[in-house]
Each structure stands twice: as structure tokens, then as C-alpha cells.
Write an enzyme that holds these catalytic residues in place. Structure first.
Site, PDB file in Angstrom:
ATOM      1  N   CYS A 140       0.840  -1.210   0.000  1.00 25.30           N
ATOM      2  CA  CYS A 140       0.000   0.000   0.000  1.00 25.30           C
ATOM      3  C   CYS A 140       0.872   1.255   0.000  1.00 25.30           C
ATOM      4  O   CYS A 140       1.373   1.666   1.043  1.00 25.30           O
ATOM      5  CB  CYS A 140      -0.922  -0.023   1.220  1.00 25.30           C
ATOM      6  SG  CYS A 140      -2.001   1.413   1.309  1.00 25.30           S
ATOM      7  N   CYS A 143      -0.490   4.132   2.093  1.00 22.12           N
ATOM      8  CA  CYS A 143      -0.309   3.923   3.541  1.00 22.12           C
ATOM      9  C   CYS A 143       1.149   4.148   3.959  1.00 22.12           C
ATOM     10  O   CYS A 143       1.428   4.766   4.975  1.00 22.12           O
ATOM     11  CB  CYS A 143      -0.685   2.502   3.941  1.00 22.12           C
ATOM     12  SG  CYS A 143      -2.242   1.936   3.285  1.00 22.12           S
ATOM     13  N   ASP A 144       2.077   3.610   3.181  1.00 23.08           N
ATOM     14  CA  ASP A 144       3.460   3.513   3.658  1.00 23.08           C
ATOM     15  C   ASP A 144       4.472   4.373   2.896  1.00 23.08           C
ATOM     16  O   ASP A 144       5.620   4.494   3.328  1.00 23.08           O
ATOM     17  CB  ASP A 144       3.913   2.040   3.615  1.00 23.08           C
ATOM     18  CG  ASP A 144       3.101   1.182   4.574  1.00 23.08           C
ATOM     19  OD1 ASP A 144       2.660   1.728   5.605  1.00 23.08           O
ATOM     20  OD2 ASP A 144       2.888  -0.009   4.289  1.00 23.08           O
TER      21      ASP A 144
HETATM   22  C1  LIG Z   1       0.218  -3.841   5.442  1.00 15.64           C
HETATM   23  C2  LIG Z   1      -0.939  -2.884   5.342  1.00 15.64           C
HETATM   24  C3  LIG Z   1      -0.799  -1.597   5.849  1.00 15.64           C
HETATM   25  C4  LIG Z   1      -1.851  -0.707   5.772  1.00 15.64           C
HETATM   26  N1  LIG Z   1      -1.710   0.544   6.301  1.00 15.64           N
HETATM   27  C5  LIG Z   1      -2.733   1.400   6.268  1.00 15.64           C
HETATM   28  C6  LIG Z   1      -2.598   2.704   6.835  1.00 15.64           C
HETATM   29  O1  LIG Z   1      -1.535   3.084   7.353  1.00 15.64           O
HETATM   30  N2  LIG Z   1      -3.687   3.528   6.775  1.00 15.64           N
HETATM   31  C7  LIG Z   1      -4.865   3.145   6.182  1.00 15.64           C
HETATM   32  O2  LIG Z   1      -5.823   3.923   6.184  1.00 15.64           O
HETATM   33  N3  LIG Z   1      -5.008   1.927   5.643  1.00 15.64           N
HETATM   34  C8  LIG Z   1      -3.988   1.049   5.667  1.00 15.64           C
HETATM   35  N4  LIG Z   1      -4.123  -0.193   5.089  1.00 15.64           N
HETATM   36  C9  LIG Z   1      -5.390  -0.529   4.436  1.00 15.64           C
HETATM   37  C10 LIG Z   1      -6.435  -0.906   5.505  1.00 15.64           C
HETATM   38  O3  LIG Z   1      -5.879  -1.884   6.357  1.00 15.64           O
HETATM   39  C11 LIG Z   1      -7.703  -1.431   4.856  1.00 15.64           C
HETATM   40  O4  LIG Z   1      -8.195  -0.482   3.936  1.00 15.64           O
HETATM   41  C12 LIG Z   1      -8.767  -1.682   5.924  1.00 15.64           C
HETATM   42  O5  LIG Z   1      -8.286  -2.557   6.911  1.00 15.64           O
HETATM   43  C13 LIG Z   1     -10.031  -2.278   5.302  1.00 15.64           C
HETATM   44  O6  LIG Z   1     -10.921  -2.493   6.338  1.00 15.64           O
HETATM   45  P1  LIG Z   1     -12.115  -3.539   6.228  1.00 15.64           P
HETATM   46  O7  LIG Z   1     -12.829  -3.434   7.536  1.00 15.64           O
HETATM   47  O8  LIG Z   1     -12.866  -3.326   4.993  1.00 15.64           O
HETATM   48  O9  LIG Z   1     -11.448  -4.973   6.063  1.00 15.64           O
HETATM   49  P2  LIG Z   1     -10.237  -5.731   6.769  1.00 15.64           P
HETATM   50  O10 LIG Z   1      -9.425  -4.870   7.628  1.00 15.64           O
HETATM   51  O11 LIG Z   1      -9.583  -6.463   5.665  1.00 15.64           O
HETATM   52  O12 LIG Z   1     -10.986  -6.789   7.695  1.00 15.64           O
HETATM   53  C14 LIG Z   1     -11.700  -7.861   7.141  1.00 15.64           C
HETATM   54  C15 LIG Z   1     -12.256  -8.688   8.288  1.00 15.64           C
HETATM   55  O13 LIG Z   1     -13.172  -9.643   7.755  1.00 15.64           O
HETATM   56  C16 LIG Z   1     -12.954 -10.903   8.387  1.00 15.64           C
HETATM   57  N5  LIG Z   1     -13.491 -11.913   7.471  1.00 15.64           N
HETATM   58  C17 LIG Z   1     -13.199 -12.117   6.155  1.00 15.64           C
HETATM   59  N6  LIG Z   1     -13.933 -13.132   5.661  1.00 15.64           N
HETATM   60  C18 LIG Z   1     -14.708 -13.586   6.704  1.00 15.64           C
HETATM   61  C19 LIG Z   1     -15.681 -14.630   6.844  1.00 15.64           C
HETATM   62  N7  LIG Z   1     -16.016 -15.436   5.821  1.00 15.64           N
HETATM   63  N8  LIG Z   1     -16.260 -14.809   8.059  1.00 15.64           N
HETATM   64  C20 LIG Z   1     -15.934 -13.994   9.104  1.00 15.64           C
HETATM   65  N9  LIG Z   1     -15.041 -12.992   9.034  1.00 15.64           N
HETATM   66  C21 LIG Z   1     -14.445 -12.799   7.840  1.00 15.64           C
HETATM   67  C22 LIG Z   1     -11.452 -10.949   8.642  1.00 15.64           C
HETATM   68  O14 LIG Z   1     -11.126 -11.881   9.655  1.00 15.64           O
HETATM   69  C23 LIG Z   1     -11.207  -9.496   9.059  1.00 15.64           C
HETATM   70  O15 LIG Z   1     -11.469  -9.349  10.426  1.00 15.64           O
HETATM   71  C24 LIG Z   1      -3.085  -1.104   5.159  1.00 15.64           C
HETATM   72  C25 LIG Z   1      -3.223  -2.395   4.646  1.00 15.64           C
HETATM   73  C26 LIG Z   1      -2.174  -3.290   4.739  1.00 15.64           C
HETATM   74  C27 LIG Z   1      -2.335  -4.690   4.205  1.00 15.64           C
END
Ligand SMILES: Cc1cc2nc3c(=O)[nH]c(=O)nc-3n(C[C@H](O)[C@H](O)[C@H](O)COP(=O)(O)OP(=O)(O)OC[C@H]3O[C@@H](n4cnc5c(N)ncnc54)[C@H](O)[C@@H]3O)c2cc1C
Length: 327
Positions: A140, A143-144
Site C-alpha cells: 500500500c 499507507c506507507d
Molecule cells: C500492510 C498494510 C498496511 C496498511 N496501512 C494502512 C494505513 O496506514 N492507513 C490506512 O488507512 N489503511 C492502511 N491499510 C489498508 C487498511 O488496512 C484497509 O483499507 C482496511 O483494513 C479495510 O478495512 P475492512 O474493515 O474493509 O477490512 P479488513 O481490515 O480487511 O478486515 C476484514 C475482516 O473480515 C474478516 N473476514 C473475512 N472473511 C470472513 C468470513 N467469511 N467470516 C468472518 N469474518 C471474515 C477478517 O477476519 C477481518 O477481520 C493497510 C493495509 C495493509 C495490508
């Protein structure tokens, strides 16, 4: 109805910023949300050290710490946070059926999907090593990228997102080397032209990653090879960005929800969290191939809870509900 079937007003699937924000709003609206965390409690941010762009943390915060705080905030309003993976759904009837770990069956009035998307990596051992160490591998740039100001970085990828990220990095970094596997970009012409015309981006075609190099703690370079000549050389770099796509975690919904070609859930009404199934809403990265940030995931988590609450209110008032009748 068998004793083993539980009835839930608002089921939230996923424990990233989208899921917990949806939970905070749903809980405060008396919807008694039940949230399943899945196999990655806290979501993607638990894999990163520093989060500096989420408003409210002037000094920054680690990803795991931030997600514990979001969970606590959701639990403060009595969200029922549970361990479990949703393995099957049936959205064909009025009641939305969901199965947890292939055994427990839940009947839901509303479902909020917040299952996120997983970044794809090359799979090299050295890449995974420095990714886990937080030592210079990232998927990302937004992000980084900031952590690599005035430094030299390498980015892998050839699609629109890779071009977007390379261009973003070029404004922060001294030099960006872009590795393109084929002899041309997959990206649209306009996006490819943008990187081709940027002075501090060097594009290496027919080039793949052989190994991410480091000192055991942080990345110091990348060894690449030309897939036509097999010639290898090393590029000094402190950051290695992987921009080869994401996989939305939406397989379990594919028989019922409209997905795009990559698997992102399509919003039935743009600008809302509604899906093509009434009472089923989506938030976060599971429907977002553009922004993919914690704050946008949280924002759409809020939207999903509000949409779910309005859907239930319209239904309770005896209105015939369709994706366009409650707003
Ligand atoms: C290395 C890294 C660094 C990042 N740094 C930043 C940053 O500094 N700032 C920023 O704004 N964004 C950052 N991001 C991006 C950010 O993490 C994502 O945009 C954000 O987490 C998305 O949130 P979400 O709630 O949609 O999904 P996610 O955070 O992906 O969470 C998905 C959830 O769904 C659950 N899940 C999936 N399938 C199932 C299922 N079938 N049953 C039950 N549970 C399920 C998983 O266990 C998880 O808890 C980063 C991403 C990465 C990979």
C-alpha cells in the site's frame, strides 16, 4: 425452528475498521449487533506497525493497538463480538441465513458484510520475511509511501493501480524503479503514459523479482532478473512495494450477491451500502477497489449501519421495502 438456530437483528461479518464502525453505530441504534471476527481479528491493519493517517491519533498508532481500541469501543455499547468464520449463506428468502464454522445457523434481519480484501503478494520467502518484520515490504503506497521520503524504492506491477501507486511514490521518493513482467503495461494507455513520462520513475520491462535483499532487519535492495535473457542485477532500495492486485473476501456470497469480475461486491444503489439483496449491506474494502483505506472502510461501515437501521425502521412501519424505498 430448531433450538440451535439463533435469531439476530443485525449480523456483522468482519472485524476490520468497517465492521467495528458498523458495530458502534448499530449498537448505539439498539440493533444488538453480533459481530463475527473471522480468522483475522482486527483485520488487515493488524499486519502493520505504524498508522499515521487515521484522524485522531496525532502521534500515530500501531495497527494492532488501533484495532483493539475500535473493538473496545464497539463492546462498550454491547456489541456481541465473537470468534468464528462464516462458511455459508442463503440470501434467497426474507430471512437471511448464515452458517458459522459450518455448524451454527443464524437467521438475520439484516447482514452487514465487512470481510475486506487481501493484498496479493509474490510469495517469495524473502518478501514474506521483511513483510512480517515490518522492514520495508508493503502492498500500500498511500499507507506507507511517506516512510520512504527521499529514498529509493522498487514497485512491482503493471496494472492501473500499480501505475497510480508508482506515480504517488514518485512524488515522495528520490527514485522509483518499476518492474513490469511483460514487454508492455496491462494498464490503460493514459495511466501507462503517466508513469512513462515521470522523470524519477525507471521502468524495467520483462523484469521479475528474484529476491528481496536485506540486512536481516530491513530491506536494502532487490535482485531482479530479465525473463528474456535471465540476466540478474541488484537494485539498491529501502522499500519494496507490491502492486499486483487484491482479492476481495467475498467467495461465500457469490451465489447471491452481484460481484464484479475481480470479486468486489457491487453497490446496488451507488452512494449507499445497499447490495442487490434487501437487508444485506456491504462496507469497507469488500466493495472498494479504489480507495482501500481504514478511514474509508470506517466511513462505509457507518453508512451500512445507518442503511440497515433505516431498512428495519421502514419494514417495522409496514412499508414494502426495496433497495430504493428507504433512504
Ligand atoms: C500492510 C498494510 C498496511 C496498511 N496501512 C494502512 C494505513 O496506514 N492507513 C490506512 O488507512 N489503511 C492502511 N491499510 C489498508 C487498511 O488496512 C484497509 O483499507 C482496511 O483494513 C479495510 O478495512 P475492512 O474493515 O474493509 O477490512 P479488513 O481490515 O480487511 O478486515 C476484514 C475482516 O473480515 C474478516 N473476514 C473475512 N472473511 C470472513 C468470513 N467469511 N467470516 C468472518 N469474518 C471474515 C477478517 O477476519 C477481518 O477481520 C493497510 C493495509 C495493509 C495490508
Amino acid at each position: 425452528m430448531s433450538d440451535t438456530i439463533e435469531k439476530v437483528k443485525c449480523l456483522i461479518i468482519g472485524s476490520g475498521p468497517a465492521g467495528y464502525t458498523a458495530a458502534i453505530y448499530a449498537a448505539r441504534a439498539n440493533m444488538n449487533p453480533v459481530l463475527y471476527q473471522g480468522s483475522q481479528p482486527g483485520g488487515q491493519l493488524t499486519t502493520t506497525n505504524e498508522v499515521e493517517n487515521f484522524p485522531g491519533y496525532p502521534e500515530g498508532i500501531t495497527g494492532p493497538e488501533m484495532m483493539i481500541q475500535l473493538q473496545k469501543q464497539a463492546e462498550r455499547f454491547n456489541t456481541d463480538v465473537r470468534d468464528g468464520w462464516i462458511t455459508k449463506v442463503d440470501f434467497s428468502g426474507d430471512v437471511h441465513k448464515v452458517w458459522v464454522n459450518d455448524t451454527k445457523e443464524i437467521h438475520c434481519d439484516t447482514v452487514i458484510i465487512s470481510t475486506g480484501a487481501s493484498a496479493k503478494y509474490l510469495g517469495l520467502e524473502s518478501e514474506q520475511k521483511y513483510l512480517k518484520l515490518g522492514g520495508g515490504v508493503s502492498a500500500c503506497a498511500v499507507c506507507d509511501g511517506f516512510f520512504y521520503r527521499n529514498q529509493e524504492v522498487v514497485i512491482v506491477g503493471a496494472g492501473d493501480s500499480a501505475c497510480e501507486e508508482a506515480h504517488y511514490l514518485s512524488k515522495l521518493c528520490k527514485k522509483v524503479t518499476m518492474l513490469v513482467r511483460r514487454d508492455e503495461f496491462r494498464a490503460s494507455k493514459i495511466m501507462a503514459a503517466r508513469v512513462q513520462n515521470t522523470e524519477n520513475i525507471e521502468i524495467l520491462y520483462n523484469t521479475e523479482t528474484d529476491e528481496v535483499l536485506g540486512d536481516g532487519q530491513v530491506v536494502t535492495g532487490v535482485r531482479v532478473f530479465n525473463n528474456q535473457t535471465n540476466e540478474k542485477h541488484e537494485i539498491p532500495a529501502t522499500g519494496f512495494f507490491v502492486a499486483i492486485g487484491h482479492k476481495p473476501n467475498t467467495d461465500v456470497f457469490k451465489d447471491y450477491l452481484d460481484l464484479d469480475a475481480t470479486g468486489y461486491i457491487i453497490n446496488a444503489v451507488p452512494g449507499t451500502s445497499k447490495t442487490n439483496v434487501e437487508g444485506v449491506f456491504v462496507s469497507g474494502d469488500a466493495a472498494d477497489h479504489v480507495y482501500r483505506q481504514a478511514i474509508t472502510a470506517a466511513g462505509t461501515g457507518c453508512m451500512a449501519a445507518l442503511d440497515a437501521e433505516r431498512y428495519l425502521a421502514a419494514k417495522d412501519a409496514g412499508f414494502e421495502v426495496s433497495t430504493s424505498t428507504y433512504n
